[in-house]
Design a protein around this motif. Structure first.
Motif, PDB file in Angstrom:
ATOM      1  N   LEU A  29      12.154 -15.379  26.105  1.00 13.26           N
ATOM      2  CA  LEU A  29      12.774 -16.650  25.723  1.00 13.26           C
ATOM      3  C   LEU A  29      11.887 -17.429  24.755  1.00 13.26           C
ATOM      4  O   LEU A  29      12.368 -18.018  23.787  1.00 13.26           O
ATOM      5  N   LEU A  42      13.572 -20.197  22.277  1.00  9.77           N
ATOM      6  CA  LEU A  42      14.447 -20.950  23.174  1.00  9.77           C
ATOM      7  C   LEU A  42      13.688 -21.851  24.136  1.00  9.77           C
ATOM      8  O   LEU A  42      14.275 -22.789  24.685  1.00  9.77           O
ATOM      9  N   ILE A  43      12.432 -21.549  24.364  1.00 11.76           N
ATOM     10  CA  ILE A  43      11.618 -22.409  25.226  1.00 11.76           C
ATOM     11  C   ILE A  43      10.242 -22.611  24.597  1.00 11.76           C
ATOM     12  O   ILE A  43       9.789 -21.799  23.786  1.00 11.76           O
ATOM     13  N   LEU A  82      19.452 -13.901  25.324  1.00 14.19           N
ATOM     14  CA  LEU A  82      20.549 -14.357  26.176  1.00 14.19           C
ATOM     15  C   LEU A  82      21.325 -13.202  26.812  1.00 14.19           C
ATOM     16  O   LEU A  82      22.182 -13.442  27.663  1.00 14.19           O
ATOM     17  N   LEU A 105      19.964 -22.484  20.248  1.00 12.81           N
ATOM     18  CA  LEU A 105      21.295 -22.314  20.838  1.00 12.81           C
ATOM     19  C   LEU A 105      22.356 -22.894  19.909  1.00 12.81           C
ATOM     20  O   LEU A 105      23.459 -22.353  19.798  1.00 12.81           O
ATOM     21  N   ILE A 153      17.485 -20.417  31.448  1.00  8.33           N
ATOM     22  CA  ILE A 153      17.909 -21.433  30.484  1.00  8.33           C
ATOM     23  C   ILE A 153      18.675 -22.540  31.214  1.00  8.33           C
ATOM     24  O   ILE A 153      18.462 -23.734  30.965  1.00  8.33           O
ATOM     25  N   ALA A 177      16.745 -26.439  22.633  1.00  9.04           N
ATOM     26  CA  ALA A 177      18.158 -26.099  22.457  1.00  9.04           C
ATOM     27  C   ALA A 177      18.552 -25.850  21.006  1.00  9.04           C
ATOM     28  O   ALA A 177      19.662 -25.384  20.749  1.00  9.04           O
ATOM     29  N   ARG A 231      17.599 -14.344  32.262  1.00  8.34           N
ATOM     30  CA  ARG A 231      17.178 -15.272  31.206  1.00  8.34           C
ATOM     31  C   ARG A 231      18.201 -16.384  31.011  1.00  8.34           C
ATOM     32  O   ARG A 231      17.833 -17.537  30.758  1.00  8.34           O
ATOM     33  N   ARG A 232      19.491 -16.061  31.146  1.00  8.19           N
ATOM     34  CA  ARG A 232      20.506 -17.111  31.053  1.00  8.19           C
ATOM     35  C   ARG A 232      20.347 -18.108  32.193  1.00  8.19           C
ATOM     36  O   ARG A 232      20.466 -19.320  32.000  1.00  8.19           O
ATOM     37  N   LEU A 276      12.949 -26.476  27.549  1.00  6.00           N
ATOM     38  CA  LEU A 276      14.035 -25.887  26.775  1.00  6.00           C
ATOM     39  C   LEU A 276      14.022 -26.439  25.357  1.00  6.00           C
ATOM     40  O   LEU A 276      13.851 -27.640  25.145  1.00  6.00           O
TER      41      LEU A 276
END
Length: 112
Positions: free
Chosen positions: A58, A63-64, A18, A82, A27, A79, A23-24, A77
């Motif tokens: 990611l 994250l993915i 992140l 996160l 997302i 999550a 990359r953010r 995604l």
């Protein structure tokens, strides 16, 4: 050598992933639903290979998820990591709220 809990390593990967604005943004794009890699790359001013490297970071951080169907790669995604990062940050919310309350009290005392 400092030993870390496995969860710390996960958080390192999540926060590291992140840390980069591209990359953010990726997302954020995926929060709207799954997308093909080419569609994800389109709004960014970089090569498809560069976007693919960001997507790999990611993916490595969990994250993915990337689904491969022949030559087409679709990203989804995940999550849950996160949520782990949010949980870690939340434990410091009380700390900072207490500090700001103390500062407010101090400033009110100075005004009187």
């Amino acid at each position: 050598m400092v030993e870390r809990e496995p969860n710390d390593l996960d958080l390192d990967a999540i926060f590291g992933a992140l840390a980069h604005p591209t990359r953010r943004k990726l997302i954020e794009q995926l929060a709207g639903g799954p997308e093909r890699v080419g569609d994800l790359a389109e709004p960014h001013d970089m090569s498809l290979a560069a976007v693919s490297k960001h997507l790999q970071v990611l993916e490595d951080a969990g994250l993915i998820d990337v689904e491969r169907d022949g030559r087409v790669r679709r990203c989804h995604l995940d999550a849950a990591p996160l949520s782990d990062a949010f949980g870690w940050l939340t434990q410091y919310r009380v700390f900072w709220e207490d500090r700001f309350d103390a500062l407010e009290d101090h400033l009110e005392e100075d005004d009187q």
